[in-house]
Design a protein around this motif. Structure first.
Motif, mmCIF file in Angstrom:
data_model
loop_
_atom_site.group_PDB
_atom_site.id
_atom_site.type_symbol
_atom_site.label_atom_id
_atom_site.label_comp_id
_atom_site.label_asym_id
_atom_site.label_seq_id
_atom_site.Cartn_x
_atom_site.Cartn_y
_atom_site.Cartn_z
ATOM 1 N N ASN A 1 9.674 -10.737 12.384
ATOM 2 C CA ASN A 1 8.251 -10.995 12.375
ATOM 3 C C ASN A 1 7.775 -12.461 12.727
ATOM 4 O OD1 ASN A 1 7.823 -8.429 10.978
ATOM 5 N ND2 ASN A 1 8.810 -9.502 9.208
ATOM 6 N N ILE A 2 8.306 -12.924 14.036
ATOM 7 C CA ILE A 2 8.021 -14.089 14.540
ATOM 8 C C ILE A 2 8.015 -14.043 16.138
ATOM 9 C CG2 ILE A 2 10.124 -15.097 13.897
ATOM 10 C CD1 ILE A 2 8.883 -17.853 14.315
ATOM 11 N N TYR B 1 -1.143 -7.367 23.944
ATOM 12 C CA TYR B 1 -0.645 -6.068 23.885
ATOM 13 C C TYR B 1 0.598 -5.876 23.236
ATOM 14 C CZ TYR B 1 1.384 -2.027 26.356
ATOM 15 O OH TYR B 1 2.120 -0.769 26.520
ATOM 16 N N ALA B 2 1.294 -6.933 23.226
ATOM 17 C CA ALA B 2 2.610 -6.931 22.448
ATOM 18 C C ALA B 2 2.517 -6.800 20.942
ATOM 19 C CB ALA B 2 3.455 -8.280 22.739
ATOM 20 N N VAL B 3 1.265 -7.942 20.708
ATOM 21 C CA VAL B 3 0.912 -7.836 19.032
ATOM 22 C C VAL B 3 0.651 -6.417 18.456
ATOM 23 C CG1 VAL B 3 -0.631 -8.830 17.414
ATOM 24 C CG2 VAL B 3 0.459 -10.487 19.183
ATOM 25 N N ARG B 4 -0.389 -6.003 19.365
ATOM 26 C CA ARG B 4 -0.865 -4.408 19.034
ATOM 27 C C ARG B 4 0.440 -3.485 18.717
ATOM 28 N NH1 ARG B 4 -4.844 -0.863 19.508
ATOM 29 N NH2 ARG B 4 -6.512 -2.172 20.490
ATOM 30 N N ALA B 5 1.282 -3.547 19.542
ATOM 31 C CA ALA B 5 2.518 -2.627 19.556
ATOM 32 C C ALA B 5 3.254 -2.845 18.073
ATOM 33 C CB ALA B 5 3.436 -2.750 20.634
ATOM 34 N N ILE B 6 3.437 -4.149 17.906
ATOM 35 C CA ILE B 6 4.026 -4.445 16.654
ATOM 36 C C ILE B 6 3.115 -4.122 15.369
ATOM 37 C CG2 ILE B 6 4.679 -6.609 15.093
ATOM 38 C CD1 ILE B 6 5.553 -8.105 17.563
ATOM 39 N N ALA B 7 1.680 -4.504 15.503
ATOM 40 C CA ALA B 7 0.795 -3.893 14.223
ATOM 41 C C ALA B 7 0.805 -2.505 14.167
ATOM 42 C CB ALA B 7 -0.329 -4.489 14.586
ATOM 43 N N GLU B 8 0.991 -1.718 15.344
ATOM 44 C CA GLU B 8 0.812 -0.404 15.107
ATOM 45 C C GLU B 8 2.078 0.297 14.678
ATOM 46 O OE1 GLU B 8 -2.728 0.522 18.139
ATOM 47 O OE2 GLU B 8 -0.713 0.863 18.946
ATOM 48 N N GLY B 9 3.104 -0.765 14.429
ATOM 49 C CA GLY B 9 4.444 0.066 14.142
ATOM 50 C C GLY B 9 5.288 0.713 14.901
ATOM 51 N N ARG B 10 5.038 0.176 16.335
ATOM 52 C CA ARG B 10 5.712 0.938 17.470
ATOM 53 C C ARG B 10 6.818 0.356 18.117
ATOM 54 N NH1 ARG B 10 2.900 1.114 21.635
ATOM 55 N NH2 ARG B 10 0.818 0.011 21.093
ATOM 56 N N VAL B 11 7.371 -0.752 17.515
ATOM 57 C CA VAL B 11 8.495 -1.506 17.904
ATOM 58 C C VAL B 11 9.656 -1.408 16.860
ATOM 59 C CG1 VAL B 11 9.575 -3.671 18.520
ATOM 60 C CG2 VAL B 11 6.894 -3.471 18.717
ATOM 61 N N ARG B 12 10.734 -1.169 17.484
ATOM 62 C CA ARG B 12 12.196 -0.952 17.029
ATOM 63 C C ARG B 12 12.886 -2.052 17.516
ATOM 64 N NH1 ARG B 12 16.352 2.442 17.775
ATOM 65 N NH2 ARG B 12 15.064 3.437 19.565
ATOM 66 N N ILE B 13 13.785 -2.655 16.713
ATOM 67 C CA ILE B 13 14.830 -3.404 17.362
ATOM 68 C C ILE B 13 16.220 -2.740 17.120
ATOM 69 C CG2 ILE B 13 15.787 -5.628 16.994
ATOM 70 C CD1 ILE B 13 12.846 -5.820 17.613
ATOM 71 N N ASP B 14 16.861 -2.775 18.259
ATOM 72 C CA ASP B 14 18.143 -2.151 18.590
ATOM 73 C C ASP B 14 19.133 -3.325 18.995
ATOM 74 O OD1 ASP B 14 20.418 -0.643 18.839
ATOM 75 O OD2 ASP B 14 19.387 0.373 20.444
ATOM 76 N N GLY B 15 19.801 -4.092 18.264
ATOM 77 C CA GLY B 15 20.292 -5.142 18.538
ATOM 78 C C GLY B 15 19.742 -6.242 19.214
ATOM 79 N N SER B 16 20.179 -6.571 20.492
ATOM 80 C CA SER B 16 19.259 -7.486 21.431
ATOM 81 C C SER B 16 18.157 -7.033 21.758
ATOM 82 C CB SER B 16 20.381 -8.509 22.050
ATOM 83 O OG SER B 16 20.960 -7.412 23.182
ATOM 84 N N ARG B 17 17.885 -5.825 21.899
ATOM 85 C CA ARG B 17 16.751 -5.248 22.284
ATOM 86 C C ARG B 17 15.556 -4.498 21.779
ATOM 87 N NH1 ARG B 17 18.359 -0.156 24.942
ATOM 88 N NH2 ARG B 17 16.783 -0.235 26.542
ATOM 89 N N ALA B 18 14.337 -4.781 22.015
ATOM 90 C CA ALA B 18 13.230 -4.170 21.358
ATOM 91 C C ALA B 18 12.769 -2.872 22.148
ATOM 92 C CB ALA B 18 12.004 -5.163 21.348
ATOM 93 N N ILE B 19 12.614 -1.666 21.453
ATOM 94 C CA ILE B 19 11.952 -0.662 22.169
ATOM 95 C C ILE B 19 10.820 -0.370 21.722
ATOM 96 C CG2 ILE B 19 12.764 2.089 22.188
ATOM 97 C CD1 ILE B 19 15.363 0.339 22.736
ATOM 98 N N ILE B 20 9.761 -0.102 22.403
ATOM 99 C CA ILE B 20 8.333 0.218 22.147
ATOM 100 C C ILE B 20 8.189 1.557 22.665
ATOM 101 C CG2 ILE B 20 5.973 -0.455 22.706
ATOM 102 C CD1 ILE B 20 6.802 -3.199 23.517
#
Ligand code: GRF
Length: 219
Positions: free
Chosen positions: A106-107, A182-201
């Protein structure tokens, strides 16, 4: 709609902060800024926040004997304001692993290069010196190493032969102001998943345009 509470950390001008302020003014935007904190009293971004009626705080790093004390003060101010996502926006202090790990995923940070190229405080000078034809910006989840962590959003801009640090910085900055909200919106909408060192939107718009510089039609 419950809006995600942001805490924005700045050290200076605050144009990315302004992009977030502007985005949050849209009633459909899923985040709001709970507090803006600067480590410098003279940061121009503080006035941007005050003009928008947002709470501000100054936590001078010089008031603390070490980075741990400074980060603990930042952490306390963010948590007291109910912050759920910390946004670094031109914040020129390297945060301690204790602080970074305490916020988990969350940073987020914005950096003016296409990471992992050109980390550090001289990204534009380094990009010009390397002779790259394309640079850009990156919004990423923060990990303890500087300018490291899963990449959320990148934008590419051309680098021209006559570019100076200033002209390239201005071109990249315009892209930054689109990418951060745009990135903050994706996080706020719960569309970001962290998979190891990658983020999947999830549901990221597919974008077929690609930037080739120099343009292929030119000789
Ligand atoms: C931006 O270029 C950002 O990518 C970098 O520092 C600069 C801050 O500019 N981390 P501003 O304070 O947001 O105008």
């Amino acid at each position: 709609m419950t809006r995600l509470k942001l805490g924005v950390l700045i050290s200076g001008r605050g144009s990315n902060l302004q992009a977030l302020i502007d985005a949050c003014q849209d009633s459909d935007y899923p985040a709001e800024i709970a507090i803006v904190i600067s480590n410098k009293t003279e940061a121009a971004g503080l006035e941007r926040a005050q003009r928008a009626g947002i709470d501000t705080a100054v936590v001078p790093h010089t008031d603390h004997a070490d980075r741990y004390g400074f980060d603990a003060a930042l952490d306390a101010a963010l948590r007291a304001a109910g912050v759920k996502l910390v946004c670094l926006a031109g914040f020129m202090r390297l945060l301690t692993p204790a602080f970074v790990n305490g916020w988990g995923n969350n940073i987020v940070n914005i950096h003016p290069s296409l990471l992992p190229a050109f980390k550090g405080a001289h990204a534009h000078a380094d990009a010009i010196a390397a002779g790259v034809r394309i640079s850009g910006c990156t919004v990423h989840i923060v990990r303890p190493e500087m300018d490291d962590g899963p990449i959320l959003v990148q934008a590419a801009v051309p680098v021209f032969g006559e570019d100076t640090e200033e002209t390239l910085a201005a071109r990249v900055l315009r892209a930054e102001h689109c990418c951060y909200p745009y990135a903050v919106r994706a996080i706020a909408e719960g569309r970001v998943r962290i998979d190891g060192s990658r983020a999947i939107i999830a549901e990221a718009a597919s974008e077929e345009a690609c930037l080739i510089n120099p343009a292929t039609k030119q000789r």
